[in-house]
Enzyme design. Sequence first.
Site, PDB file in Angstrom:
ATOM      1  N   HIS A 126       0.835  -1.213   0.000  1.00  0.00           N
ATOM      2  CA  HIS A 126       0.000   0.000   0.000  1.00  0.00           C
ATOM      3  C   HIS A 126       0.864   1.254   0.000  1.00  0.00           C
ATOM      4  CE1 HIS A 126      -3.113   2.910   0.969  1.00  0.00           C
ATOM      5  NE2 HIS A 126      -2.473   3.247   2.077  1.00  0.00           N
ATOM      6  N   GLU A 133     -10.667   2.286   2.845  1.00  0.00           N
ATOM      7  CA  GLU A 133      -9.395   1.683   3.206  1.00  0.00           C
ATOM      8  C   GLU A 133      -9.722   0.442   4.022  1.00  0.00           C
ATOM      9  OE1 GLU A 133      -6.613   4.570   4.928  1.00  0.00           O
ATOM     10  OE2 GLU A 133      -6.025   5.052   2.857  1.00  0.00           O
ATOM     11  N   LYS A 173      -9.834  12.433   6.289  1.00  0.00           N
ATOM     12  CA  LYS A 173     -10.058  11.182   7.021  1.00  0.00           C
ATOM     13  C   LYS A 173     -11.067  11.327   8.162  1.00  0.00           C
ATOM     14  CE  LYS A 173      -6.378   8.796   5.367  1.00  0.00           C
ATOM     15  NZ  LYS A 173      -6.407   7.402   4.876  1.00  0.00           N
ATOM     16  N   SER A 212     -14.930   6.840  10.289  1.00  0.00           N
ATOM     17  CA  SER A 212     -14.191   5.580  10.192  1.00  0.00           C
ATOM     18  C   SER A 212     -15.107   4.533  10.798  1.00  0.00           C
ATOM     19  CB  SER A 212     -12.880   5.631  10.980  1.00  0.00           C
ATOM     20  OG  SER A 212     -12.159   6.800  10.702  1.00  0.00           O
TER      21      SER A 212
END
Lengths: 386, 386
Positions: free
Chosen positions: A108, A174, A228, A232
């Site tokens: 990654h 992700e 971000k 999440s």
Amino acid sequence: MTPLDLHHLPYGAIGVDESVHLAVRVGDHALDLAAAGAGTPWADALAMPTLNALLDLGPQAWAELRSWLQETLPTGALDQHLVPLADVALHLPLEVRDYVDFYASEHHASNVGAIFRPDGAALTPNWKHLPIGYHGRSSTVVVSGTDVVRPCGQRKGPQDPAPVFGPSVKLDIEAEVGFVVGGSTPVGSRVTVDEAGDHIFGVALFNDWSARDIQAWEYVPLGPFLGKSFASTLAGWITPMAALEAAKIPLPQQDPTPLPYLLGKDLYGLDLRLEVLLNGEVVSRPPYRTMYWSPTQMLAHLTVNGASLSSGDLFASGTTSGVAVDERGSLLELTWNGTEPLTLADGSSRTFLEDGDSVTIRATAPGPDGSVLTLGEVSGTIRPAV
Amino acid sequence: MTPLDLHHLPYGAIGVDESVHLAVRVGDHALDLAAAGAGTPWADALAMPTLNALLDLGPQAWAELRSWLQETLPTGALDQHLVPLADVALHLPLEVRDYVDFYASEHHASNVGAIFRPDGAALTPNWKHLPIGYHGRSSTVVVSGTDVVRPCGQRKGPQDPAPVFGPSVKLDIEAEVGFVVGGSTPVGSRVTVDEAGDHIFGVALFNDWSARDIQAWEYVPLGPFLGKSFASTLAGWITPMAALEAAKIPLPQQDPTPLPYLLGKDLYGLDLRLEVLLNGEVVSRPPYRTMYWSPTQMLAHLTVNGASLSSGDLFASGTTSGVAVDERGSLLELTWNGTEPLTLADGSSRTFLEDGDSVTIRATAPGPDGSVLTLGEVSGTIRPAV
């Protein structure tokens, strides 16, 4: 309940009437721990709506509770507290204290480096010397099943004269693995690689949604922030590390040898086999076994400067990507930043996520005696920007 | 108690017997709010050991409590709950939820850019378009007076063949102003510039200790991590925004004009006059009035992607540096990364902090009618690495 059900016993939190109770999954049922745990040595912790108090009790209590469940469940004495999974809503099972995201996949990191810094080395010079990480926003960790609103923010392409504001046009996933931390430590102390196991309670799949356009414009020099921090997603069921002994495998070779504080006896990879589904179709199979750094190295690094741990801390692995194209854990990599769109079974194509898209990450792991554990999945659906 | 004492009324937490009580500072006394607040509409929140519950009550409650204190204190009815400041130990007055550090000083960002990226532009291209920020570690925010253990970590000079591990040799300060957030918001919502004032409870001086050698090696590409996460020190007394009306001043001109989501009526700088003392000697006088971004812009930016707020969130300004050499808020800048040592009054010199060094940041601000408020100081002493 099968022997495998009694082996896995992942922890979660379920809605019961108007409250939230801790629970453990037993096959296709959830055991209400607030009810089942009354009168046990862990009753106070099990009566809480999150795992934080149980996490604070430490590894001996975790092991004793697990043994008690494994001994008592087959007797039928707790059957009255079993609820069919189909009847329960899952809640976030911990109050997340500090959340750190690592960057532990060499494939990654190399892919991202090649995409964003094509003129430089794919890996930054520090990458093989330390597990790179950064702090994320703990209050926007949500439980699997929660819709994700497309974030707005600034973006600026290399040719744009000035940034523009609007909904992200490069919304990504992700595929990560999260590690739940228990046992608080004082500021100024350190947790070694070989002590880290006492603080890693369990594992949960994790989707660290990312707005690549917002991130690309903001992240120099202080790292990712709004790209971000909007959401999440953590799986609703946390698999205890005790259930994953058969999944532990040697790490890939670490060359150069890390500094001594990153070494110890308790170094391991995990043979978790992830699948990423986009609208029900498998688009990637990231193999966690390819991750470069051991969870114990991540935790030892995190604390080597004296940073304290709190019960309820969460750290995640960073995107899991294997070496093969169809093992990449983000659309950024799968579509090479949108230049190579994915074609889906319904004939549509994707560069990044569209409104209405649903993403699920699921995984299996080797269990005892050749059995296969299925980890709690993590899913979310994209809602339009507001 | 003077009119200025009754105007300021900063909040803190004090040790009372074996417990921690909320308090408000009244001149040279602390009013025990757990005792004084019994029977008031805010009694439950005031009986807690941290401000989080009071923060959650929101701006109307904050204003009403402040009015009640200002009316009741002069009557003498609360005198029995006043404790001399000399007799109280201060505790961290909030459970810090998410902590974000900004980078709002143009002079600081330019200095750091010139030091670390001498071949590039001093400011990154995004700097004047958005308040750059990143998440820090909330569990290592400690109260003023707490010793700071020198952190260990990896460092690697440009000429070193490989990183080495050991105590930081470039331990630094960052003179900052912290903003305490109250009023939780849901994930997916946004707080505008003009709504931000309802969520900014107060201001406290803040020292964001930094290990420059650890930071320099680790921070590309995901930002500062262990170079910052070992400790950040918050003043023990939080000055309510309501006490700082006279300190509000226009911002420096913002050119280019920020995007519309960063504009509003409630834009302001703060005329806080900081002093940094090293072992009792003033080494810098950073003027907060030079900061480029308004606190309300920082909060609007932080939430524009839908990130939620929690009562107890803390955001800090980043290092406060003026344009003059003796207005710089870090040793990195004051000594130009150690190349221009400071000479202290005792004849010794400093590049970065030595074991045993004590740092205090203090500040004044204009109060009503030409008076001068003294903010709660933030101090800490460096202990050797373990």
